[in-house]
Design a protein around this motif. Structure first.
Motif, short mmCIF file in Angstrom:
data_model
loop_
_atom_site.label_atom_id
_atom_site.label_comp_id
_atom_site.label_asym_id
_atom_site.label_seq_id
_atom_site.Cartn_x
_atom_site.Cartn_y
_atom_site.Cartn_z
N ASP A 110 0.84 -1.19 0.00
CA ASP A 110 0.00 0.00 0.00
C ASP A 110 0.88 1.24 0.00
O ASP A 110 1.88 1.31 0.72
CB ASP A 110 -0.92 0.01 1.22
N PRO A 111 0.53 2.24 -0.80
CA PRO A 111 1.36 3.44 -0.87
C PRO A 111 1.26 4.27 0.40
O PRO A 111 0.26 4.22 1.12
CB PRO A 111 0.77 4.20 -2.06
N ASP A 112 2.30 5.02 0.69
CA ASP A 112 2.24 5.96 1.80
C ASP A 112 1.31 7.11 1.45
O ASP A 112 1.28 7.57 0.30
CB ASP A 112 3.64 6.51 2.10
N PRO A 113 0.53 7.59 2.41
CA PRO A 113 -0.37 8.71 2.12
C PRO A 113 0.40 9.94 1.64
O PRO A 113 1.54 10.17 2.06
CB PRO A 113 -1.04 8.99 3.47
N ILE A 114 -0.20 10.70 0.74
CA ILE A 114 0.43 11.93 0.29
C ILE A 114 -0.24 13.13 0.96
O ILE A 114 -1.37 13.04 1.45
CB ILE A 114 0.40 12.09 -1.24
N SER A 115 0.47 14.24 0.98
CA SER A 115 0.00 15.44 1.64
C SER A 115 -0.73 16.35 0.65
O SER A 115 -0.61 16.17 -0.56
CB SER A 115 1.20 16.20 2.22
N ARG A 123 -1.03 19.11 -4.79
CA ARG A 123 -0.89 20.32 -5.60
C ARG A 123 0.28 20.20 -6.58
O ARG A 123 0.19 20.66 -7.73
CB ARG A 123 -0.71 21.54 -4.68
N ALA A 124 1.36 19.57 -6.15
CA ALA A 124 2.52 19.39 -7.04
C ALA A 124 2.16 18.48 -8.22
O ALA A 124 2.54 18.75 -9.37
CB ALA A 124 3.69 18.81 -6.26
N HIS A 125 1.42 17.40 -7.95
CA HIS A 125 0.98 16.52 -9.03
C HIS A 125 0.11 17.29 -10.03
O HIS A 125 0.27 17.15 -11.25
CB HIS A 125 0.19 15.33 -8.47
N LEU A 126 -0.81 18.06 -9.52
CA LEU A 126 -1.73 18.78 -10.40
C LEU A 126 -0.99 19.81 -11.24
O LEU A 126 -1.32 20.01 -12.42
CB LEU A 126 -2.82 19.46 -9.57
N THR A 133 -3.94 19.51 -15.47
CA THR A 133 -5.37 19.25 -15.62
C THR A 133 -6.17 20.19 -14.71
O THR A 133 -5.61 20.90 -13.87
CB THR A 133 -5.69 17.80 -15.23
N THR A 134 -7.48 20.16 -14.87
CA THR A 134 -8.36 20.92 -14.00
C THR A 134 -9.16 19.94 -13.15
O THR A 134 -10.04 19.25 -13.65
CB THR A 134 -9.33 21.80 -14.81
N GLY A 164 -9.79 23.07 -8.74
CA GLY A 164 -8.37 23.39 -8.84
C GLY A 164 -7.59 22.93 -7.63
O GLY A 164 -7.83 21.85 -7.08
N ALA A 165 -6.67 23.77 -7.16
CA ALA A 165 -5.80 23.39 -6.05
C ALA A 165 -6.58 23.14 -4.76
O ALA A 165 -6.06 22.49 -3.84
CB ALA A 165 -4.75 24.48 -5.82
N ASP A 166 -7.82 23.62 -4.69
CA ASP A 166 -8.61 23.41 -3.47
C ASP A 166 -8.91 21.93 -3.22
O ASP A 166 -9.20 21.54 -2.09
CB ASP A 166 -9.93 24.18 -3.55
N VAL A 167 -8.83 21.10 -4.27
CA VAL A 167 -9.09 19.67 -4.06
C VAL A 167 -8.02 19.02 -3.19
O VAL A 167 -8.22 17.93 -2.66
CB VAL A 167 -9.20 18.90 -5.40
N ALA A 168 -6.87 19.69 -3.03
CA ALA A 168 -5.78 19.11 -2.25
C ALA A 168 -6.19 18.83 -0.81
O ALA A 168 -5.60 17.96 -0.15
CB ALA A 168 -4.56 20.04 -2.27
N VAL A 169 -7.21 19.52 -0.33
CA VAL A 169 -7.67 19.29 1.05
C VAL A 169 -8.15 17.85 1.24
O VAL A 169 -8.14 17.32 2.36
CB VAL A 169 -8.78 20.30 1.42
N LEU A 170 -8.55 17.19 0.15
CA LEU A 170 -8.99 15.80 0.26
C LEU A 170 -7.90 14.88 0.78
O LEU A 170 -8.19 13.81 1.34
CB LEU A 170 -9.47 15.30 -1.11
N ALA A 171 -6.65 15.26 0.59
CA ALA A 171 -5.54 14.42 1.05
C ALA A 171 -5.52 14.26 2.57
O ALA A 171 -4.94 13.30 3.08
CB ALA A 171 -4.21 14.99 0.57
#
Length: 454
Positions: free
Chosen positions: A269-274, A279-282, A287-288, A432-439
């Motif tokens: 299992d992968p380690d969780p990302i922050s 945001r760096a991946h996006l 993409t949007t 956009g970048a606001d989706v990062a909070v899902l992490a």
């Protein structure tokens, strides 16, 4: 690949997954105690009730470290279903006083006994699997079928096959995983005559793959993998396995044959990302992303996940229809739920083209022209003739995906019933970048999303 390398790998895996004699004896002792306690409680209520241990621990195909024992209390068919459920829960609470009630097709008791996780399930004692009154009634027939046919060598190969499926992430028939059940793995190892033969066959599968151990199937199926239940000619044991997991198993079967590494049998299992990593991946992907986040409906997981997938399909289909071009998407669920979608197109023009009928189709064409010609100022362009048909360029109702998702038009798409009710209560749209909070909640799932494996 050398034969010695493959066999050496299997031997190494077997050393890890075969229960020790002491572990086998401990489980046997505890299982016997449970069966006797359940039998005493059941026969107090119905004299001819009986009790059987089922599942992998009964079939000798459980892997080292597994702590699950399944005990079925079988009642005669003279009982009505309501009485069966009541007696089943009474027996379960008596045997597992600290247990709790869970629900599959009907309620049962789940609890702990002497360090083992125990499911105590009531069912009807029917004469054959084709006469079942509920899905659990067929389980004792599965045990009887396999127990008669799996010798020690095949049981050992089943344990290796289960470890392989766990290692590559395709083990489990729950509707979140959509993978291979233990019973299906056992049947496939038995059908092909061992783990190696199973893997070699899978490497060359060309769906639809069909196996009928008893050559008695009476219906056809649309699934990519079909294994007719040897106890029920109308049931596909592999019905839940998704096309993705069939293909994934095939990929890893080929990889194992080419490079028989014991590490392939270990889950990774992968380690969780922050949020910063999201945001760096996006930024790299360009993409949007958009996401709908909401409180999931209060249903069991096997009801929730089909609803989430249906809702995700409905949303992505409509986003595609509107020209936002879904790049990739996934559903997420834990304390909250989210439909996460990456889009290739961030924004559409203010106007959209709407083609009418060919001019020569007089009635329809005249009606189309009259409808739009009568509009004062909207649409701003047309109707006009382009090629052989009338066209208008009308105002687009939503120029961004977020605008669509925040509008009532979201409820025009095909949504799971429980998800639709949850969204009607309240939901949040992230863009956009606001989706990062899902992490913060879904770091492991998003790590797997942004670093997908075969």
């Amino acid at each position: 690949m050398s034969e010695d390398a493959f066999e050496a790998t299997v031997a190494a895996v077997r050393e890890r997954v075969d229960p020790s004699p002491a572990e086998r004896e401990r489980l046997r002792t505890v299982a016997d105690e449970l069966v006797e306690r359940a039998r005493a409680a059941a026969t107090e209520r119905v004299a001819d009730a009986d009790v059987v241990q089922v599942g992998s621990t009964a079939r000798r195909t459980w892997t080292a470290g597994d702590r699950d024992i399944d005990v079925f209390v079988r009642f005669p068919t003279s009982l009505d279903r309501e009485t069966l459920e009541r007696y089943g829960l009474e027996v379960g609470r008596e045997v597992l006083p600290d247990g709790h009630e869970e629900y599959a097709e009907h309620p049962y008791v789940k609890g702990e006994y002497e360090g083992f996780d125990v499911d105590l399930v009531p069912c009807f004692r029917v004469d054959s699997a084709t006469e079942i009154r509920s899905a659990v009634d067929r389980t004792p027939f599965h045990d009887a079928y396999l127990s008669e046919r799996l010798d020690d060598d095949l049981a050992g190969d089943v344990r290796v096959a289960k470890a392989f499926c766990k290692g590559i992430g395709v083990y489990g028939s729950d509707l979140r995983t959509e993978g291979f059940s233990g019973y299906l793995v056992e049947l496939l190892v038995l059908e092909y005559g061992g783990f190696r033969a199973f893997v070699e066959a899978a490497a060359d599968w060309r769906p639809q793959v069909e196996r009928d151990p008893e050559d008695h199937g009476t219906r056809s199926f649309d699934d990519p993998l079909v294994v007719v239940d040897p106890t029920d000619p109308e049931r596909n044991v592999a019905a839940v396995v998704s096309p993705t997991n069939v293909a994934r198993f095939q990929h890893h079967a080929r990889a194992l044959l080419a490079d028989p590494d014991p590490a392939r049998f270990e889950p990774s299992d992968p380690d969780p990302i922050s949020p910063d990593e999201v945001r760096a991946h996006l930024k790299t992907r360009g993409t949007t992303p958009v996401a709908i986040r909401f409180d999931p409906p209060d249903v069991v997981a096997d009801q929730l996940w089909p609803q989430l997938r249906k809702s995700l399909d409905g949303v992505t289909d409509e986003l595609d229809r509107r020209g936002f071009d879904t790049f990739r998407a996934t559903a997420l669920a834990d304390e909250t739920a989210a439909l996460f979608v990456e889009l290739a197109v961030a924004e559409r023009p203010t106007v959209e083209r709407h083609d009418g009928p060919p001019v020569h189709v007089r009635d329809h064409a005249t009606g189309f022209y009259a409808k739009y010609a009568a509009m004062d100022g909207s649409p701003p362009y047309g109707p006009f003739v382009d090629d052989d048909r009338y066209v208008v360029e009308r105002e687009r109702d939503c120029t961004t995906a977020a605008g669509f998702l925040r509008s009532d038009r979201l409820f025009d798409v095909a949504l799971g019933a429980g998800v639709e009710r949850a969204l009607a209560d309240d939901y949040e749209v992230l863009v956009g970048a606001d989706v990062a909070v899902l992490a913060e909640e879904f770091g492991e799932e998003l790590a797997a999303y942004f670093s997908p494996r075969p």
